[in-house]
Scaffold this motif. Structure first.
Motif, short mmCIF file in Angstrom:
data_model
loop_
_atom_site.label_atom_id
_atom_site.label_comp_id
_atom_site.label_asym_id
_atom_site.label_seq_id
_atom_site.Cartn_x
_atom_site.Cartn_y
_atom_site.Cartn_z
N ARG A 1 0.81 -1.22 0.00
CA ARG A 1 0.00 0.00 0.00
C ARG A 1 0.84 1.26 0.00
O ARG A 1 1.98 1.27 0.48
CB ARG A 1 -0.90 0.00 1.24
N ARG B 1 -5.75 8.28 1.38
CA ARG B 1 -6.06 6.93 0.96
C ARG B 1 -4.85 6.02 1.07
O ARG B 1 -3.71 6.50 1.13
CB ARG B 1 -6.55 6.94 -0.49
N PRO C 1 -4.14 3.24 -1.32
CA PRO C 1 -4.36 2.36 -2.47
C PRO C 1 -3.18 1.42 -2.68
O PRO C 1 -2.09 1.63 -2.11
CB PRO C 1 -4.49 3.34 -3.63
N GLU C 2 -3.38 0.40 -3.48
CA GLU C 2 -2.29 -0.50 -3.82
C GLU C 2 -1.22 0.25 -4.61
O GLU C 2 -1.53 1.11 -5.43
CB GLU C 2 -2.84 -1.68 -4.65
N ALA D 1 -1.61 0.30 -8.34
CA ALA D 1 -2.76 0.96 -8.95
C ALA D 1 -2.29 2.07 -9.88
O ALA D 1 -1.39 2.85 -9.53
CB ALA D 1 -3.67 1.54 -7.87
N TYR E 1 -6.00 7.07 -9.82
CA TYR E 1 -5.77 7.49 -8.44
C TYR E 1 -5.99 9.00 -8.30
O TYR E 1 -6.69 9.46 -7.40
CB TYR E 1 -4.35 7.12 -8.03
#
Length: 373
Positions: free
Chosen positions: A281, A327, A329-330, A333, A338
């Protein structure tokens, strides 16, 4: 002269009926044979375990996997969900180890007796039921516990949600160590969470994307609006140690292992990722130093859980409101989606600020309580 080979173990062949779940599997037979006995004691099992059960899809055009009575939780063979008849609450039944096999019952009783302490994140035991007869391994007790769900679904949405998870599991393991108890198996799937805040109805234990009653899909809400409490489970490897000799906690068996295992859970979930579970992440770099120390190869170099809790409290204080609401996010991503989604994310966060919803969730502020946990 040839070396003799060990004889092969002949395992019974799996029948087509077993593969398709048209008959009960070996570990399910215990539950089915105790269906009426458990009902008399106030616990109702799912239809699959009723006397005389016949698979609902047999002789129909139904796809078996769409049927509730097809669902089997094969990974937890000593556990089964049930409904407590007195109040309709979902619970989990566990065939606990006898004292001759492990300290599971002793540790469970100890940790349940101190449930009033907020730092206690050990799954409580509502009651222990003595079976009419033990099995071949001596198991003669069923422990009744809250029905919990996997802690990593739904995905974490913000840094604040990650911080809340870390704070709870750190203080939970610290609490156990303060009682001189080593978990000895603080791994990914021995952490669970209360289902009640996130789900309007309990999810199915064998297929969490559907409701327990199979009436439709199970849709979780987000952790910021509906904070959850996390729990450690599974005491069959746990030990309580006698520290009267004055030996430092750090070198007692299990404590350093616990620190490593919990650090490794966080490392795999958020920092490095794990092909079996998740991808790494973004925005969690603040965890790296502490987690690196918790997963040192040399146990003597790892911090104690008291030190982990103190260090993380300082890290937590240093995170800005902007960081906490960011956030996670991975890392794989694509950047364009994003950034395109960022205005929507921050509009939502602004609404939370206006409504005075904290960036770090706090399960104690839930208005409607919990599901018996």
């Amino acid at each position: 002269m040839s070396t003799p080979t060990a004889p092969r173990l002949l395992l019974p062949e799996i029948t087509e009926q077993e593969i398709t779940h048209e008959v009960l599997l070996d570990f399910e037979l215990f539950w089915a044979s105790h269906y009426d006995w458990l009902r008399e004691r106030g616990y109702l099992l799912r239809p699959r375990y009723r006397p005389g059960w016949v698979a609902s899809w047999v002789g129909t055009k139904k796809w078996r996997k769409d049927c509730e009575d097809y669902q089997v939780q094969e990974l937890l063979r000593s556990n089964l969900d049930a409904i407590r008849v007195s109040d309709g609450k979902s619970v989990m039944l566990r065939r606990a180890d006898p004292p001759s096999l492990s300290d599971e019952l002793q540790i469970g009783r100890l940790l349940s007796s101190t449930s009033s302490d907020r730092r206690n994140h050990c799954v409580p035991i509502h009651e222990n039921i003595t079976l009419p007869e033990p099995d071949l391994r001596g198991r003669d007790t069923i422990s009744v516990m809250p029905f919990l769900v996997d802690w990593d679904e739904p995905e974490f949405g913000t840094v604040g949600e990650v911080v809340d998870f870390c704070s709870q599991v750190f203080e939970g393991l610290q609490y156990m160590h303060n009682l001189n108890v080593a978990h000895n198996d603080a791994k990914f799937d021995n952490i669970m969470m209360d289902w009640f805040p996130l789900y309007a109805d309990p999810p199915h234990p064998a297929y969490r994307f559907f409701k327990l009653d199979w009436s439709g899909p199970s849709k979780p809400r987000n952790r910021t609006l509906y904070p959850v409490k996390y729990f450690f489970i599974d005491w069959d490897l746990s030990k309580q140690h006698d520290l009267s000799s004055g030996t430092p906690v750090r070198v007692q068996p299990g404590y350093g292992v616990d620190v490593y295992c919990l650090g490794n859970v966080i490392r795999k979930k958020f920092i490095l990722g794990d092909p079996r579970y998740c991808l790494p992440r973004r925005n969690v770099e603040f965890l790296e130093g502490l987690i690196s120390d918790m997963t040192q190869d040399d146990p003597a170099k790892r911090p104690t859980m008291d030190q982990v809790v103190i260090r993380f409290a300082e890290i937590r204080k240093g995170l800005s409101w902007w960081k906490l609401r960011s956030r996670v996010p991975e890392t794989t991503a694509p950047l364009l989606p994003y950034w395109l989604y960022s205005p929507i994310h921050w509009a939502v966060q602004l609404s939370y600020i206006i409504r005075r919803i904290p960036a770090i969730p706090d399960y104690t502020r839930n208005q409607n309580g919990h599901s018996e946990v």
